[in-house]
Design a protein around this motif. Sequence first.
Motif, short mmCIF file in Angstrom:
data_model
loop_
_atom_site.label_atom_id
_atom_site.label_comp_id
_atom_site.label_asym_id
_atom_site.label_seq_id
_atom_site.Cartn_x
_atom_site.Cartn_y
_atom_site.Cartn_z
N THR A 31 0.85 -1.19 0.00
CA THR A 31 0.00 0.00 0.00
C THR A 31 0.89 1.24 0.00
O THR A 31 1.69 1.42 0.91
CB THR A 31 -0.91 0.01 1.24
OG1 THR A 31 -1.63 -1.21 1.26
CG2 THR A 31 -1.84 1.17 1.20
N SER A 32 0.79 2.08 -1.02
CA SER A 32 1.57 3.32 -1.13
C SER A 32 0.61 4.49 -1.12
O SER A 32 -0.52 4.37 -1.60
CB SER A 32 2.40 3.32 -2.40
OG SER A 32 1.57 3.20 -3.52
N PRO A 33 1.00 5.63 -0.59
CA PRO A 33 0.11 6.79 -0.56
C PRO A 33 -0.24 7.24 -1.96
O PRO A 33 0.60 7.21 -2.86
CB PRO A 33 0.91 7.83 0.21
CG PRO A 33 2.33 7.41 0.07
CD PRO A 33 2.31 5.91 0.01
N GLY A 46 5.79 11.06 0.83
CA GLY A 46 4.36 10.92 0.68
C GLY A 46 3.64 12.19 0.24
O GLY A 46 2.44 12.15 -0.02
N THR A 47 4.31 13.30 0.13
CA THR A 47 3.66 14.54 -0.32
C THR A 47 3.56 14.56 -1.85
O THR A 47 4.28 13.84 -2.54
CB THR A 47 4.45 15.77 0.16
OG1 THR A 47 5.79 15.67 -0.33
CG2 THR A 47 4.46 15.85 1.67
N SER A 48 2.67 15.37 -2.32
CA SER A 48 2.45 15.49 -3.78
C SER A 48 3.11 16.75 -4.31
O SER A 48 3.22 17.76 -3.60
CB SER A 48 0.95 15.51 -4.08
OG SER A 48 0.34 14.30 -3.68
#
Length: 213
Positions: A31-33, A46-48
Amino acid sequence: MKTFIQACTFAAGALALTLGMASSPAQAASTSPAAAPGATALCKDGTSYSGASKRGACSGHKGVKEWYGAQSAPKPTARAAAPAAPAAPAAGATALCKDGTSYSGASKRGACSGHKGIKEWYGAQSAPQAAARPAAPVARNTAPSANAPAMRQSAPAPMAAGGGAGKVWVNTESKVYHCQGDRWYGKTKNGQYMSESQARSMGARADHGKACS
């Protein structure tokens, strides 16, 4: 008996704990963000990231983990600029200059000077020059001038004496002889009477080729 049951319970709990610890990393790995809508990259923390350039992306967020680029946020396609409508020349203009101004001079030489030159030349189509009209013929005065000498009509010379039947008048200058009754018989400036045979012998010829006898 009680001790046996407690031992079994402890063993079951340990097994369940072991299985849970073994399955947690797999679930975490699988499971990846998810990236935010419109993001062009997912950073390692994990930030966009939603910038258009990959250079410098995720700076301060441990770097780029996944790059989506144009797939997530496609660059807007450049639209071709609509061609500008050509400027309309002013009424009566003979040329349209490249900067849109109108020129109304009659000569093409020097037209649109200081206005980037001529774009379109209309010339006589827009401002026709007046057609040159033929000059009216000058009336000639045919009346004789008062100072002009009057034309003199030469009066026929009087007939020279000595002519008569059987004689022709020979013009000694033109070598032409005239028969009796001809208008020049005995009246040319230089001449003499003689017989027709004598005139022919000296090389004279009859007037208009008509012999007298």
